[in-house]
Design a protein around this motif. Structure first.
Motif, PDB file in Angstrom:
ATOM      1  N   GLN A 134      57.361 -21.283  95.027  1.00 50.44           N
ATOM      2  CA  GLN A 134      56.420 -20.247  95.464  1.00 50.44           C
ATOM      3  C   GLN A 134      56.935 -19.617  96.760  1.00 50.44           C
ATOM      4  O   GLN A 134      57.791 -20.197  97.439  1.00 50.44           O
ATOM      5  CB  GLN A 134      55.036 -20.862  95.671  1.00 50.44           C
ATOM      6  CG  GLN A 134      54.968 -21.902  96.784  1.00 50.44           C
ATOM      7  CD  GLN A 134      53.572 -22.503  96.912  1.00 50.44           C
ATOM      8  OE1 GLN A 134      53.068 -23.157  96.007  1.00 50.44           O
ATOM      9  NE2 GLN A 134      52.941 -22.264  98.053  1.00 50.44           N
ATOM     10  N   PRO A 135      56.420 -18.416  97.108  1.00 53.89           N
ATOM     11  CA  PRO A 135      56.852 -17.799  98.370  1.00 53.89           C
ATOM     12  C   PRO A 135      56.474 -18.686  99.555  1.00 53.89           C
ATOM     13  O   PRO A 135      55.387 -19.245  99.578  1.00 53.89           O
ATOM     14  CB  PRO A 135      56.055 -16.487  98.415  1.00 53.89           C
ATOM     15  CG  PRO A 135      55.575 -16.252  97.031  1.00 53.89           C
ATOM     16  CD  PRO A 135      55.434 -17.595  96.388  1.00 53.89           C
ATOM     17  N   GLN A 168      65.178 -33.388  98.025  1.00 51.43           N
ATOM     18  CA  GLN A 168      65.353 -32.583  99.232  1.00 51.43           C
ATOM     19  C   GLN A 168      63.983 -32.272  99.821  1.00 51.43           C
ATOM     20  O   GLN A 168      63.115 -31.754  99.119  1.00 51.43           O
ATOM     21  CB  GLN A 168      66.090 -31.287  98.880  1.00 51.43           C
ATOM     22  CG  GLN A 168      66.378 -30.395 100.062  1.00 51.43           C
ATOM     23  CD  GLN A 168      67.519 -30.913 100.937  1.00 51.43           C
ATOM     24  OE1 GLN A 168      68.421 -31.595 100.459  1.00 51.43           O
ATOM     25  NE2 GLN A 168      67.472 -30.585 102.211  1.00 51.43           N
ATOM     26  N   PHE A 169      63.813 -32.599 101.096  1.00 51.86           N
ATOM     27  CA  PHE A 169      62.529 -32.354 101.771  1.00 51.86           C
ATOM     28  C   PHE A 169      62.696 -31.290 102.850  1.00 51.86           C
ATOM     29  O   PHE A 169      63.693 -31.273 103.571  1.00 51.86           O
ATOM     30  CB  PHE A 169      62.007 -33.645 102.408  1.00 51.86           C
ATOM     31  CG  PHE A 169      61.337 -34.574 101.430  1.00 51.86           C
ATOM     32  CD1 PHE A 169      62.099 -35.359 100.568  1.00 51.86           C
ATOM     33  CD2 PHE A 169      59.952 -34.647 101.363  1.00 51.86           C
ATOM     34  CE1 PHE A 169      61.482 -36.211  99.658  1.00 51.86           C
ATOM     35  CE2 PHE A 169      59.329 -35.502 100.448  1.00 51.86           C
ATOM     36  CZ  PHE A 169      60.092 -36.274  99.606  1.00 51.86           C
ATOM     37  N   PHE A 170      61.697 -30.436 102.947  1.00 54.29           N
ATOM     38  CA  PHE A 170      61.648 -29.420 103.999  1.00 54.29           C
ATOM     39  C   PHE A 170      60.342 -29.594 104.757  1.00 54.29           C
ATOM     40  O   PHE A 170      59.261 -29.520 104.166  1.00 54.29           O
ATOM     41  CB  PHE A 170      61.694 -28.012 103.408  1.00 54.29           C
ATOM     42  CG  PHE A 170      62.954 -27.738 102.637  1.00 54.29           C
ATOM     43  CD1 PHE A 170      64.101 -27.292 103.283  1.00 54.29           C
ATOM     44  CD2 PHE A 170      62.993 -27.932 101.262  1.00 54.29           C
ATOM     45  CE1 PHE A 170      65.266 -27.044 102.568  1.00 54.29           C
ATOM     46  CE2 PHE A 170      64.154 -27.684 100.545  1.00 54.29           C
ATOM     47  CZ  PHE A 170      65.292 -27.244 101.197  1.00 54.29           C
ATOM     48  N   LEU A 171      60.477 -29.812 106.054  1.00 53.91           N
ATOM     49  CA  LEU A 171      59.275 -29.937 106.875  1.00 53.91           C
ATOM     50  C   LEU A 171      59.007 -28.618 107.587  1.00 53.91           C
ATOM     51  O   LEU A 171      59.818 -28.160 108.393  1.00 53.91           O
ATOM     52  CB  LEU A 171      59.438 -31.066 107.897  1.00 53.91           C
ATOM     53  CG  LEU A 171      58.279 -31.230 108.881  1.00 53.91           C
ATOM     54  CD1 LEU A 171      56.986 -31.609 108.170  1.00 53.91           C
ATOM     55  CD2 LEU A 171      58.620 -32.269 109.945  1.00 53.91           C
ATOM     56  N   PHE A 172      57.892 -28.001 107.263  1.00 51.00           N
ATOM     57  CA  PHE A 172      57.421 -26.822 107.974  1.00 51.00           C
ATOM     58  C   PHE A 172      56.322 -27.277 108.928  1.00 51.00           C
ATOM     59  O   PHE A 172      55.861 -28.420 108.842  1.00 51.00           O
ATOM     60  CB  PHE A 172      56.856 -25.788 106.995  1.00 51.00           C
ATOM     61  CG  PHE A 172      57.879 -25.233 106.048  1.00 51.00           C
ATOM     62  CD1 PHE A 172      58.509 -24.023 106.313  1.00 51.00           C
ATOM     63  CD2 PHE A 172      58.221 -25.913 104.887  1.00 51.00           C
ATOM     64  CE1 PHE A 172      59.460 -23.508 105.439  1.00 51.00           C
ATOM     65  CE2 PHE A 172      59.171 -25.410 104.010  1.00 51.00           C
ATOM     66  CZ  PHE A 172      59.788 -24.206 104.285  1.00 51.00           C
ATOM     67  N   VAL A 228      57.479 -29.594 101.911  1.00 49.48           N
ATOM     68  CA  VAL A 228      57.941 -29.124 100.606  1.00 49.48           C
ATOM     69  C   VAL A 228      59.076 -30.025 100.144  1.00 49.48           C
ATOM     70  O   VAL A 228      59.925 -30.403 100.937  1.00 49.48           O
ATOM     71  CB  VAL A 228      58.444 -27.668 100.702  1.00 49.48           C
ATOM     72  CG1 VAL A 228      59.062 -27.213  99.383  1.00 49.48           C
ATOM     73  CG2 VAL A 228      57.307 -26.733 101.098  1.00 49.48           C
ATOM     74  N   TYR A 229      59.059 -30.412  98.854  1.00 49.18           N
ATOM     75  CA  TYR A 229      60.214 -31.144  98.361  1.00 49.18           C
ATOM     76  C   TYR A 229      60.512 -30.742  96.930  1.00 49.18           C
ATOM     77  O   TYR A 229      59.675 -30.163  96.238  1.00 49.18           O
ATOM     78  CB  TYR A 229      60.022 -32.651  98.485  1.00 49.18           C
ATOM     79  CG  TYR A 229      58.991 -33.260  97.569  1.00 49.18           C
ATOM     80  CD1 TYR A 229      57.667 -33.362  97.969  1.00 49.18           C
ATOM     81  CD2 TYR A 229      59.349 -33.731  96.312  1.00 49.18           C
ATOM     82  CE1 TYR A 229      56.721 -33.932  97.145  1.00 49.18           C
ATOM     83  CE2 TYR A 229      58.405 -34.302  95.473  1.00 49.18           C
ATOM     84  CZ  TYR A 229      57.090 -34.393  95.889  1.00 49.18           C
ATOM     85  OH  TYR A 229      56.156 -34.956  95.058  1.00 49.18           O
ATOM     86  N   GLN A 254      59.459 -27.782  92.607  1.00 48.89           N
ATOM     87  CA  GLN A 254      58.933 -27.713  93.971  1.00 48.89           C
ATOM     88  C   GLN A 254      57.525 -28.302  94.082  1.00 48.89           C
ATOM     89  O   GLN A 254      56.678 -28.046  93.228  1.00 48.89           O
ATOM     90  CB  GLN A 254      58.896 -26.249  94.412  1.00 48.89           C
ATOM     91  CG  GLN A 254      58.484 -26.049  95.846  1.00 48.89           C
ATOM     92  CD  GLN A 254      58.369 -24.577  96.185  1.00 48.89           C
ATOM     93  OE1 GLN A 254      57.468 -23.890  95.720  1.00 48.89           O
ATOM     94  NE2 GLN A 254      59.302 -24.088  96.971  1.00 48.89           N
ATOM     95  N   HIS A 255      57.329 -29.087  95.103  1.00 49.32           N
ATOM     96  CA  HIS A 255      56.003 -29.605  95.430  1.00 49.32           C
ATOM     97  C   HIS A 255      55.673 -29.167  96.848  1.00 49.32           C
ATOM     98  O   HIS A 255      56.524 -29.257  97.732  1.00 49.32           O
ATOM     99  CB  HIS A 255      55.969 -31.122  95.358  1.00 49.32           C
ATOM    100  CG  HIS A 255      56.161 -31.665  93.970  1.00 49.32           C
ATOM    101  ND1 HIS A 255      55.127 -32.141  93.204  1.00 49.32           N
ATOM    102  CD2 HIS A 255      57.272 -31.780  93.202  1.00 49.32           C
ATOM    103  CE1 HIS A 255      55.584 -32.539  92.033  1.00 49.32           C
ATOM    104  NE2 HIS A 255      56.890 -32.341  92.004  1.00 49.32           N
ATOM    105  N   VAL A 256      54.462 -28.700  97.054  1.00 50.51           N
ATOM    106  CA  VAL A 256      54.033 -28.260  98.382  1.00 50.51           C
ATOM    107  C   VAL A 256      52.814 -29.081  98.801  1.00 50.51           C
ATOM    108  O   VAL A 256      51.812 -29.124  98.091  1.00 50.51           O
ATOM    109  CB  VAL A 256      53.677 -26.755  98.371  1.00 50.51           C
ATOM    110  CG1 VAL A 256      53.184 -26.314  99.743  1.00 50.51           C
ATOM    111  CG2 VAL A 256      54.878 -25.925  97.933  1.00 50.51           C
ATOM    112  N   ILE A 257      52.925 -29.751  99.927  1.00 47.93           N
ATOM    113  CA  ILE A 257      51.829 -30.595 100.404  1.00 47.93           C
ATOM    114  C   ILE A 257      51.336 -30.073 101.754  1.00 47.93           C
ATOM    115  O   ILE A 257      52.100 -30.023 102.706  1.00 47.93           O
ATOM    116  CB  ILE A 257      52.305 -32.057 100.598  1.00 47.93           C
ATOM    117  CG1 ILE A 257      52.932 -32.588  99.302  1.00 47.93           C
ATOM    118  CG2 ILE A 257      51.158 -32.945 101.049  1.00 47.93           C
ATOM    119  CD1 ILE A 257      53.567 -33.964  99.462  1.00 47.93           C
TER     120      ILE A 257
END
Ligand SMILES: [Zn+2]
Ligand SMILES: [Zn+2]
Length: 284
Positions: free
Chosen positions: A27-28, A54-58, A63-64, A77-80
């Motif tokens: 997703q955007p 792969q994890f992205f911390l905002f 997001v992973y 993609q998963h967004v938590i």
């Protein structure tokens, strides 16, 4: 001032890169005020076995996704939302080292970093983001979270009746309340678990009895703590939905070989972000 402009440009560029890597499967992610704090590969305990993700911390979401091509292409993609997240450190146990739980109302799972330092960094950064978010919103941290699933291979027999041997025909099921691996007859009951789904979910007989007792209790009596103590090591749960059709079960079964390769693990923290966002947890 110039610094901040450069930082926000770099931040926008990084977020665009992440979006690109997920392509149409994601997703955007660009949003006013959103900052990419860091990224890295963590081993996520899935239903069948641990897998690199792969994890992205905002500053507001975690997001992973699955790694299709390292640094180039991710999917699933998963967004938590971080506001809903609670972390819990795990003790090292055998091959399971440098781990912690990521818990939310709908889904909880364990992840493992390559080193103790990396674990510290990840946890500190995530905690800092959560703290900042809750302070800004004035919200309370979540009190209940979904059970962490015991991985399939941790149980060769039903954890409730301790009799049924699991086979191709005698399938494993997971109690949505405690995360135990149980047989069909021991998980024939359903219960509506607030936070996980509107629909009644599979629970083991023991949890079913406990849930019914809780429901029967007069409201003026103090309730027992709602969250359960999970059994280690932890597996993944499927969040809402039915059994093996739930989203996270399927994400386990669809790995390209590249996802099992050795990755250059580590938490990449973005300097500009660190200054701009103020999450100076690991340095200085
Ligand atoms: Zn059983
Ligand atoms: Zn249970």
């Amino acid at each position: 001032m110039v610094d901040r402009l450069v930082n926000s440009e770099a931040n926008a560029r990084r977020i665009a890169m992440v979006e690109n890597c997920f392509g149409s499967s994601g997703q955007p992610l660009a949003e006013q005020g959103r900052v990419l704090v860091g990224e890295g590969v963590l081993t996520k305990m899935c239903r069948k076995k641990p897998k690199a993700r792969q994890f992205f911390l905002f500053n507001d979401i975690l997001v992973y996704g699955n790694i299709v091509i390292n640094k180039k292409k991710y999917n699933k993609q998963h967004v938590i939302p971080l506001e809903e997240v609670k972390l819990e450190s795990l003790k090292d146990e055998g091959q399971y080292r440098n781990g912690w739980l990521i818990c939310t109302a709908s889904k909880s799972f364990a992840v493992y970093a390559a080193t103790a330092t990396e674990k510290e960094e990840w946890m500190a950064h995530i905690e800092k983001c959560i703290e900042d978010l809750l302070r800004k919103s004035g919200k309370q941290p979540p009190s209940e979270h979904a059970a962490v699933w015991v991985p399939d291979n941790e149980a060769s027999i039903c954890m409730h009746c301790k009799k049924t041997q699991f086979t191709v025909l005698n399938r494993r099921h997971h109690c949505r309340k405690c995360g135990s691996v149980v047989c069909g007859p021991c998980s024939s009951k359903r219960f509506v678990l607030k936070g996980q789904s509107e629909k009644p979910l599979r629970v083991c007989l023991q949890c079913y009895d406990e849930l019914n007792r809780e429901r029967a209790r007069p409201p003026n009596q103090p309730a027992a703590p709602a969250t359960t103590t999970p059994v280690k090591p932890m597996g993944d749960n499927a969040g809402s939905g039915g059994d093996s059709s739930a989203d996270d079960d399927s994400d386990d079964d669809d790995d390209r070989p590249s996802a099992e390769e050795k990755h250059d693990e580590g938490f990449t923290s973005y300097n500009g972000v660190k200054n701009g966002y103020g999450s100076k947890v690991t340095t200085v």
